[in-house]
Design a protein around this motif. Structure first.
Motif, PDB file in Angstrom:
ATOM      1  N   GLN A 192       0.801  -1.152   0.049  1.00  0.00           N
ATOM      2  CA  GLN A 192       0.248  -0.087   0.009  1.00  0.00           C
ATOM      3  C   GLN A 192       0.935   1.113  -0.044  1.00  0.00           C
ATOM      4  OE1 GLN A 192      -2.508   0.844   3.504  1.00  0.00           O
ATOM      5  NE2 GLN A 192      -3.911   2.175   2.038  1.00  0.00           N
ATOM      6  N   LEU A 193       1.997   1.367   0.625  1.00  0.00           N
ATOM      7  CA  LEU A 193       2.954   2.393   0.697  1.00  0.00           C
ATOM      8  C   LEU A 193       3.140   2.631  -0.696  1.00  0.00           C
ATOM      9  CD1 LEU A 193       5.196   1.464   3.803  1.00  0.00           C
ATOM     10  CD2 LEU A 193       3.388   3.124   3.517  1.00  0.00           C
ATOM     11  N   LEU A 194       3.748   1.532  -1.539  1.00  0.00           N
ATOM     12  CA  LEU A 194       4.017   1.901  -2.986  1.00  0.00           C
ATOM     13  C   LEU A 194       2.958   2.590  -3.813  1.00  0.00           C
ATOM     14  CD1 LEU A 194       6.141   1.663  -5.074  1.00  0.00           C
ATOM     15  CD2 LEU A 194       5.216  -0.822  -5.774  1.00  0.00           C
ATOM     16  N   ALA A 195       1.777   1.980  -3.568  1.00  0.00           N
ATOM     17  CA  ALA A 195       0.527   2.345  -4.234  1.00  0.00           C
ATOM     18  C   ALA A 195       0.547   3.878  -3.927  1.00  0.00           C
ATOM     19  CB  ALA A 195      -0.592   1.778  -4.085  1.00  0.00           C
ATOM     20  N   ALA A 196       0.363   4.257  -2.744  1.00  0.00           N
ATOM     21  CA  ALA A 196       0.122   5.661  -2.470  1.00  0.00           C
ATOM     22  C   ALA A 196       1.261   6.586  -2.769  1.00  0.00           C
ATOM     23  CB  ALA A 196       0.241   5.730  -0.639  1.00  0.00           C
ATOM     24  N   GLN A 197       2.456   6.150  -2.789  1.00  0.00           N
ATOM     25  CA  GLN A 197       3.500   7.103  -3.453  1.00  0.00           C
ATOM     26  C   GLN A 197       3.455   7.345  -4.815  1.00  0.00           C
ATOM     27  OE1 GLN A 197       7.524   6.205  -1.525  1.00  0.00           O
ATOM     28  NE2 GLN A 197       6.537   4.426  -1.281  1.00  0.00           N
ATOM     29  N   LEU A 198       3.151   6.370  -5.560  1.00  0.00           N
ATOM     30  CA  LEU A 198       3.019   6.244  -6.951  1.00  0.00           C
ATOM     31  C   LEU A 198       1.957   7.173  -7.417  1.00  0.00           C
ATOM     32  CD1 LEU A 198       4.348   5.413  -9.781  1.00  0.00           C
ATOM     33  CD2 LEU A 198       2.426   3.567  -9.767  1.00  0.00           C
ATOM     34  N   ALA A 199       0.749   6.934  -6.779  1.00  0.00           N
ATOM     35  CA  ALA A 199      -0.343   7.961  -7.021  1.00  0.00           C
ATOM     36  C   ALA A 199      -0.090   9.488  -6.528  1.00  0.00           C
ATOM     37  CB  ALA A 199      -1.729   7.367  -6.157  1.00  0.00           C
ATOM     38  N   GLN A 200       0.724   9.738  -5.587  1.00  0.00           N
ATOM     39  CA  GLN A 200       1.135  10.978  -5.368  1.00  0.00           C
ATOM     40  C   GLN A 200       1.925  11.581  -6.585  1.00  0.00           C
ATOM     41  OE1 GLN A 200       2.473  10.431  -1.704  1.00  0.00           O
ATOM     42  NE2 GLN A 200       0.708  11.463  -0.545  1.00  0.00           N
ATOM     43  N   GLU A 201       2.637  10.661  -6.765  1.00  0.00           N
ATOM     44  CA  GLU A 201       3.806  11.068  -8.008  1.00  0.00           C
ATOM     45  C   GLU A 201       3.184  11.404  -9.200  1.00  0.00           C
ATOM     46  OE1 GLU A 201       6.871  11.466  -7.912  1.00  0.00           O
ATOM     47  OE2 GLU A 201       7.718  11.297  -9.871  1.00  0.00           O
ATOM     48  N   VAL A 202       1.792  10.768  -9.474  1.00  0.00           N
ATOM     49  CA  VAL A 202       1.395  11.261 -10.859  1.00  0.00           C
ATOM     50  C   VAL A 202      -0.025  12.211 -10.421  1.00  0.00           C
ATOM     51  CG1 VAL A 202       2.048   9.054 -11.797  1.00  0.00           C
ATOM     52  CG2 VAL A 202      -0.306   9.417 -10.515  1.00  0.00           C
ATOM     53  N   GLY A 203      -0.001  12.995  -9.248  1.00  0.00           N
ATOM     54  CA  GLY A 203      -1.019  13.752  -8.908  1.00  0.00           C
ATOM     55  C   GLY A 203      -2.360  13.472  -8.505  1.00  0.00           C
ATOM     56  N   VAL A 204      -2.433  12.295  -8.067  1.00  0.00           N
ATOM     57  CA  VAL A 204      -3.930  11.352  -7.422  1.00  0.00           C
ATOM     58  C   VAL A 204      -3.637  11.309  -6.067  1.00  0.00           C
ATOM     59  CG1 VAL A 204      -5.346   9.706  -7.524  1.00  0.00           C
ATOM     60  CG2 VAL A 204      -3.987  10.220  -9.689  1.00  0.00           C
ATOM     61  N   PRO A 205      -4.463  12.186  -5.426  1.00  0.00           N
ATOM     62  CA  PRO A 205      -4.366  12.106  -4.016  1.00  0.00           C
ATOM     63  C   PRO A 205      -4.301  10.621  -3.213  1.00  0.00           C
ATOM     64  CG  PRO A 205      -6.452  13.666  -4.610  1.00  0.00           C
ATOM     65  CD  PRO A 205      -5.830  12.891  -5.920  1.00  0.00           C
ATOM     66  N   ALA A 206      -3.692  10.254  -2.747  1.00  0.00           N
ATOM     67  CA  ALA A 206      -3.424   8.910  -2.044  1.00  0.00           C
ATOM     68  C   ALA A 206      -4.817   8.433  -1.384  1.00  0.00           C
ATOM     69  CB  ALA A 206      -2.249   8.657  -1.138  1.00  0.00           C
ATOM     70  N   THR A 207      -5.585   9.249  -0.845  1.00  0.00           N
ATOM     71  CA  THR A 207      -6.885   8.732  -0.341  1.00  0.00           C
ATOM     72  C   THR A 207      -7.862   8.175  -1.508  1.00  0.00           C
ATOM     73  OG1 THR A 207      -7.337  11.099  -0.279  1.00  0.00           O
ATOM     74  CG2 THR A 207      -6.758  10.116   1.958  1.00  0.00           C
ATOM     75  N   ASP A 208      -7.519   8.425  -2.712  1.00  0.00           N
ATOM     76  CA  ASP A 208      -8.380   8.282  -3.554  1.00  0.00           C
ATOM     77  C   ASP A 208      -7.963   6.875  -4.247  1.00  0.00           C
ATOM     78  OD1 ASP A 208      -9.795  10.513  -3.322  1.00  0.00           O
ATOM     79  OD2 ASP A 208      -9.112  11.488  -5.174  1.00  0.00           O
ATOM     80  N   VAL A 209      -7.244   6.447  -3.996  1.00  0.00           N
ATOM     81  CA  VAL A 209      -6.725   5.046  -4.311  1.00  0.00           C
ATOM     82  C   VAL A 209      -7.900   4.048  -3.811  1.00  0.00           C
ATOM     83  CG1 VAL A 209      -5.006   3.456  -4.512  1.00  0.00           C
ATOM     84  CG2 VAL A 209      -4.306   5.704  -4.701  1.00  0.00           C
ATOM     85  N   ASN A 210      -8.300   3.064  -4.902  1.00  0.00           N
ATOM     86  CA  ASN A 210      -9.156   2.305  -4.416  1.00  0.00           C
ATOM     87  C   ASN A 210      -8.225   1.119  -3.921  1.00  0.00           C
ATOM     88  OD1 ASN A 210     -11.151   0.657  -4.033  1.00  0.00           O
ATOM     89  ND2 ASN A 210     -12.223   0.786  -6.092  1.00  0.00           N
ATOM     90  N   TYR A 211      -7.830   0.968  -2.862  1.00  0.00           N
ATOM     91  CA  TYR A 211      -6.831  -0.096  -2.434  1.00  0.00           C
ATOM     92  C   TYR A 211      -7.494  -1.149  -1.756  1.00  0.00           C
ATOM     93  CZ  TYR A 211      -2.629  -2.621  -0.423  1.00  0.00           C
ATOM     94  OH  TYR A 211      -1.762  -3.443  -0.524  1.00  0.00           O
ATOM     95  N   ILE A 212      -7.552  -2.487  -2.156  1.00  0.00           N
ATOM     96  CA  ILE A 212      -8.152  -3.738  -1.469  1.00  0.00           C
ATOM     97  C   ILE A 212      -7.057  -4.537  -1.022  1.00  0.00           C
ATOM     98  CG2 ILE A 212      -9.657  -5.424  -1.940  1.00  0.00           C
ATOM     99  CD1 ILE A 212     -10.964  -2.985  -3.265  1.00  0.00           C
ATOM    100  N   ALA A 213      -7.144  -4.709   0.422  1.00  0.00           N
ATOM    101  CA  ALA A 213      -6.239  -5.459   1.150  1.00  0.00           C
ATOM    102  C   ALA A 213      -6.546  -6.867   1.220  1.00  0.00           C
ATOM    103  CB  ALA A 213      -6.009  -4.774   2.520  1.00  0.00           C
ATOM    104  N   TYR A 214      -5.662  -7.771   0.709  1.00  0.00           N
ATOM    105  CA  TYR A 214      -6.000  -9.034   0.637  1.00  0.00           C
ATOM    106  C   TYR A 214      -4.858  -9.669   1.921  1.00  0.00           C
ATOM    107  CZ  TYR A 214      -8.621  -8.737  -3.596  1.00  0.00           C
ATOM    108  OH  TYR A 214      -9.392  -8.484  -4.444  1.00  0.00           O
ATOM    109  N   SER A 215      -5.441 -10.730   2.444  1.00  0.00           N
ATOM    110  CA  SER A 215      -4.766 -11.312   3.758  1.00  0.00           C
ATOM    111  C   SER A 215      -3.409 -12.097   3.264  1.00  0.00           C
ATOM    112  CB  SER A 215      -5.453 -12.091   4.774  1.00  0.00           C
ATOM    113  OG  SER A 215      -5.978 -13.184   4.141  1.00  0.00           O
ATOM    114  N   GLY A 216      -3.442 -12.782   2.034  1.00  0.00           N
ATOM    115  CA  GLY A 216      -2.323 -13.488   1.630  1.00  0.00           C
ATOM    116  C   GLY A 216      -1.853 -13.420   0.159  1.00  0.00           C
ATOM    117  N   GLY A 217      -0.837 -13.811  -0.035  1.00  0.00           N
ATOM    118  CA  GLY A 217      -0.309 -13.797  -1.590  1.00  0.00           C
ATOM    119  C   GLY A 217      -1.454 -14.477  -2.510  1.00  0.00           C
ATOM    120  N   GLY A 218      -1.763 -15.545  -2.114  1.00  0.00           N
ATOM    121  CA  GLY A 218      -2.772 -16.452  -2.741  1.00  0.00           C
ATOM    122  C   GLY A 218      -3.817 -15.778  -3.145  1.00  0.00           C
ATOM    123  N   GLU A 219      -4.364 -15.097  -2.252  1.00  0.00           N
ATOM    124  CA  GLU A 219      -5.791 -14.470  -2.550  1.00  0.00           C
ATOM    125  C   GLU A 219      -5.573 -13.041  -3.364  1.00  0.00           C
ATOM    126  OE1 GLU A 219      -8.190 -13.302   0.943  1.00  0.00           O
ATOM    127  OE2 GLU A 219      -7.312 -15.013   1.623  1.00  0.00           O
TER     128      GLU A 219
END
Lengths: 318, 501, 224
Positions: free
Chosen positions: A162-189
């Motif tokens: 999520q840290l990477l997603a947030a940073q990249l979004a900011q870098e391209v001018g999108v507020p990190a709060t707007d990222v539709n991030y879905i947290a999965y509990s395992g790599g498999g999921e």
């Protein structure tokens, strides 16, 4: 008759308990705390350290103890209470820095001794093979058009993904709060969500996705490594012109209140262990990057990381 | 055809004397650990991992495969004999299995369970060996919307079966949902119902819940009944130790149906083998109710055969999903995935090209492991049943000790032990007041999965409810759900009319 | 009769303050039904179950009111599912109370104790899975012969085990647990039992500590 059997049995057990319980010094019975349950990445690192230390006789009989929970902060709280115990070390890493913030942990890195950084891992951004997104530029454009429409799947909240997603979004001018991030509990999921088309974009450690990338099920857009990795055939975000990198470093902590000698002894043990060919082999086998950093430098590094990650998480609204 | 010759090559590797010894050792160890409450195969694999570093990769993986299946054979033994299942995967088997034991048919129940575990594992392993490509398509057909539909279906299908008294069933569900909702919300990071205890941030462990409600609760309940139930011994074991031809024929369809439930579930990560075992239990029970002489409630052999086969079939295909898709669908599989990588073997679609020899040897050793376990378990069934001869105070004291041990060592947490005691007291009260325990566990396991997938679906669709039933797979599941509900309602109306007359 | 406010024991998550007295409170709370049984009255089961569920409902409501929710971007937030459960919990509580009252009235009218106490009118208990595994007469004549003393002794033995596990170490704590539960279950060979308990705890220490490398607390033995 029964008593005759009982006495040696209890004696042997008591002897075993005694030998495992005595404060036996870092060189004989070092305890490595893995602040995660068996099977995870931190547990794996702890057990590999244990094996290397034992096989190379750096430590005679190291023990691994699992203290799972709340992104490692439960282990951190326990370590902070082991004031002055010179025979205990604990695994730490990026995820714990995020965990301290997310869980509002009362115990932080200032409450323990920073020992050493050991390994690093980088992240990869992938899309399903048939995704219309062909490059990070496409992803940036899609984000700018409608951030909510791009479902980004990765690991737990506040973790490296999520840290990477947030940073990249900011870098391209999108507020990190707007990222539709879905947290999965395992790599498999997370992989499953990509394969079924539920996630549009996936972010995880390179090793987790490596096989699916090679098999052609997933397509890698970029790596988060600071240095180019030509052998993987995927460009880094730096190379693509984005000023973003995000590692997943792992290191070691020790209890607070150690004497100079105790601290020096633990640092020596770490230095000796990572210098062995056995450790080099372990690093190679796990496709880690060796980024050993011992002592004060590591303490400074942690301070920087805490500040950096705090800032990112704040931007992301966590 | 090529797969067959590869498999034959695998067998020649797996059947070397040394590797046979590894399978045997692994199976034995796995069974032993599986028998103890709270210690499951995930833990056994994790503990043995450092030991296996000394072996060559093939030998090590073969041994771990033996442990993996061994744990599944072992976990229903205490459940059947003492009503204290060691793991959540054995809950469904316990329901009828323990009744069989109380009826003096403990050996038969154990034999049924062993053959069921064998059958399920065999069918699943065969599917894995021959139909790997099938897996990829099945796995990619399931997203959050499909998972939610599936859990909704499982809820309704199971809840109708296991709760006879609607109110008490609801009470049990409420308790289960409540326990399941404790912990940090994975999507927003909101802390829920933890009362500020950091140890609860990750929720209450399913092992703590199973061992607390079922094992410790049973010990407390037995204590409260001790004056009433005469004698120091439990029940006498009578009858032949093995299955008669009639019993075998009775169990056979249930074994096969159970395996049918289990096979697809191994590939999709909806909470391991609990769902298929309960679905199988529910199906067997419903089929049984239509027969002239229903056996459920009195120790039905099918109630043991079905769930056990389902559980092991799930484990079998989960192993396949792990090898072929690198998809860890259970905790044990996740540990094994780490193990593979340790030995320089990357599971995934390319495993047969890159490490073909090891992969085929592993699949072959799964077959070998199953046979070894059957050979180990069938003659041992009457021996296990002898456990019941141990004086009751020692037996239950031993269960308490192992329950405390198992819960403590997995996380070294005193908080978990207090939770265990509280849940034990809760389980005791529920037993005493005839509140069924199975719905609690179903709600604990399925509740969080349903919530996460519902919210993930809606987050991905940005709040569009239509996304819940957008794919053909979801439509099929919901249609099935409607049919099940309709049948149940019609059945209820009919039976109440019948009662009125 | 009306039940006191639900005790702490009905909260699965109230382990933040796990003193023994709270647990015993719970025991006493549950200790009442046998006395209630002395007088012809309601099935104690229904009220007890209602009390437990009401306890869960209260816990849920409290948790929901104090929930510090971070709003989800899309779709339902973290409070959505708990809200559903709260509604279901209160609905169930009311249902159980109504059911219990109705049962009591019916019993009063008949002037007898309801047959098969605890059997809810909605369906009886036959075949209720995982909790009536005994032959029916073993288990369903609840209350009448519940041996609260033994059950409480087992719980107390376990609580003591938890308290002393880390200070005294596995061998002594495990020995105590085995011995305590065996006594509570009616074994009367005190000294012999102690030997058995010591042997079991030692075997576990050797098998799991020395053999499998699990970390069992050494306690006082580690201090020598």
């Amino acid at each position: 008759m029964g008593v005759v059997l009982l006495v040696p049995l209890v004696g042997a057990a008591a002897w075993d308990a005694r030998s495992s319980g005595t404060l036996s010094g870092a060189r004989t019975g070092l305890t490595i705390i893995a602040p995660a349950s068996t099977g995870g990445g931190w547990d794996g690192l702890a057990r590999q350290l244990q094996a290397t230390m034992r096989d190379t006789d750096v430590v005679t009989n190291p023990q691994v103890v699992n203290v799972p929970g709340a992104a490692g902060t439960i282990g951190l709280a326990q370590l902070a209470q082991m004031e002055g115990q010179g025979d205990v070390i604990m695994i730490t890493g990026t995820v714990m820095v995020g965990g301290v913030e997310i869980n509002d942990s009362p115990v932080g890195f200032d409450d323990v001794t920073s020992l050493a950084r050991l390994t690093d891992d980088y992240e990869v951004i992938v899309v399903p093979a048939d995704s219309p997104l062909q490059s990070v530029d496409d992803l940036a454009a899609a984000w700018q058009a409608d951030p909510g429409a791009v479902a980004v799947g990765g690991g737990s909240l506040g973790g490296t993904d999520q840290l990477l997603a947030a940073q990249l979004a900011q870098e391209v001018g999108v507020p990190a709060t707007d990222v539709n991030y879905i947290a999965y509990s395992g790599g498999g999921e997370a992989i499953q969500a990509l394969l079924s088309g539920a996630s549009d974009v996936g972010i995880s450690g390179y090793n987790e996705f490596a096989d699916q990338i090679e098999a052609g099920a997933l397509r890698a857009l970029a790596l988060s490594a600071p240095e180019p990795q030509p052998e993987l055939g995927v460009e880094t975000l730096y190379e693509l012109g984005y000023d973003v990198h995000q590692g997943n470093w792992r290191g070691l902590l020790a209890p607070p209140g150690l004497t100079e000698e105790e601290r020096a002894e633990l640092e020596a043990i770490v230095a000796e262990t990572v210098a062995t060919p056995e450790w080099a082999e372990t690093v190679e086998r796990n496709q880690w990057v060796d980024v050993t950093l011992v002592g004060e430098d590591f303490a400074d590094f942690i301070d920087e990381e805490v500040a950096r990650i705090q800032a990112i998480l704040e931007e992301a609204g966590l | 055809m090529e797969a067959l010759s590869d498999l034959a090559g695998g067998f020649s590797t797996a059947l070397t004397p040394m590797n046979l010894v590894y399978v045997f050792l692994g199976a034995l160890l796995g069974t032993a650990v599986g028998v103890l409450p709270g210690l499951g195969s995930a833990m056994a694999v994790a503990l043995l991992l450092p030991v296996t570093f000394a072996l060559d990769p093939t030998g090590a993986l073969i041994m771990l495969a033996g442990v993996y299946y061994g744990g599944l054979f072992g976990d229903s033994i205490t459940g059947i004999l003492l009503n204290t299942p060691g793991n959540s995967s054995a809950i469904a088997t316990t329901i009828e299995g323990h009744k069989m034991a109380l009826d003096g048919r403990a050996s038969q129940a154990l034999a049924t369970s062993a053959i069921g575990a064998f059958t399920g594992g065999l069918i699943a392993t065969t599917v894995v060996a021959l139909g790997a490509p099938l897996f990829a398509s099945l796995a990619s057909a399931f997203g959050p919307a499909e998972f939610f539909a599936l859990t909704a279906f499982a809820f309704v299908a199971i809840a109708f079966v296991v709760a006879d008294s609607a109110l008490k069933g609801l009470a049990a569900l409420v308790i289960g949902f409540t326990i399941g909702v404790v912990g940090i919300d994975s999507q927003t990071g909101t802390v829920r119902y933890t009362l500020g205890v950091p140890q609860l941030f990750d929720g209450v462990g399913i092992v703590v819940i199973t061992v607390g409600l079922l094992a410790l609760g049973e010990v407390l309940f037995v204590a409260s009944r001790r004056r009433h139930v005469g004698g120091d011994k439990l029940v006498a074991v009578r009858g032949r130790p093995f299955l008669s031809r009639a019993e075998f024929r009775e169990a056979l369809p249930a074994w096969l149906r159970g395996a049918g439930f289990g096979v697809p579930f191994g590939v999709i990560p909806v909470g391991g083998s609990e769902v298929p075992t309960f679905l199988s239990y529910g199906t067997e029970r419903r089929l049984d109710a239509r027969r002239r002489n229903p056996m459920f409630g009195r120790g039905a052999i099918r109630g043991v055969a079905g769930p056990e086969a389902a559980g092991n079939a799930t484990a079998g295909t989960a192993m396949g999903a792990l090898i072929v898709l690198a998809l860890p669908t259970s905790a044990t599989a996740a540990v094994l995935l780490g193990a593979f990588q340790q030995f320089g073997i990357q599971p995934g679609p390319l495993i047969f090209e890159r490490s073909g020899e090891v992969a085929w040897a592993l699949i072959a050793s799964l077959f070998v492991g199953l046979f070894v376990l059957l050979v180990l378990n069938l003659p041992f069934a009457p021996l296990w049943a002898k456990l019941l001869v141990i004086p009751r105070p020692y037996l239950y004291a031993g269960i308490s000790v192992f329950a405390g041990l198992g819960i403590y060592v997995s996380a070294g947490s005193i908080v978990d032990l207090w939770l265990l005691l509280l849940l034990g007291l809760l389980g005791f009260l529920m037993r005493r007041h005839d509140v069924p325990l199975a719905p609690v566990l179903i709600a604990v396991i399925l509740g969080p999965i349903a919530e996460v997938n519902l919210r993930n679906t809606l987050a991905i669709s940005q709040g569009d409810l239509g996304a819940l039933a957008a794919s053909p797979a979801t439509v099929v599941v919901y249609a099935l759900l409607a049919v099940v509900v309709l049948l149940a309602v019609v059945g209820k109306i009919r039976s109440s009319r019948g009662a009125d007359v | 009769m009306s039940r006191p406010a639900p005790g702490g024991g009905s909260h699965p998550a109230s382990a933040d303050e796990p003193p023994t007295d709270e647990r015993l409170d719970d025991g006493h709370l549950a200790d009442e039904p046998p006395q209630a049984l002395a007088a012809p009255g309601p099935s104690p089961g229904s009220f007890a179950v209602a009390a437990v569920v009401a306890g869960f409902a209260l816990f849920l409501t409290y948790g929901l009111l104090t929930l510090d929710a971070v709003e989800a971007e899309e779709g339902p937030g973290p409070a959505f599912v708990p809200t559903l459960i709260v509604v279901l919990a209160w609905f169930t509580t009311v249902g159980l109370v109504v059911d219990a009252v109705r049962q009591r009235r019916a019993a009063a009218r008949r002037g007898t104790h309801p047959a098969g106490a605890g059997a809810a009118p909605t369906g009886g208990t036959t075949g209720a899975p995982l909790q009536v595994p005994g032959t029916t007469e073993d288990r369903t004549d609840e209350g009448a012969r519940t041996d609260w003393r033994s059950a409480l002794l087992v719980a107390a033995a376990f609580a003591t085990f938890i308290v002393v596990l880390q200070p005294l170490g596995w061998i002594l704590a495990g020995t105590w647990l085995f011995w305590g539960v065996a006594q509570a279950l009616g074994s009367r060979r005190r000294l012999f039992d102690l030997g058995v308990a010591l042997a079991i705890a030692s075997i576990v220490q050797l098998a799991f500590g020395a053999g499998l490398g699990l970390n069992l607390p050494a306690g006082v033995l580690g201090a020598f």
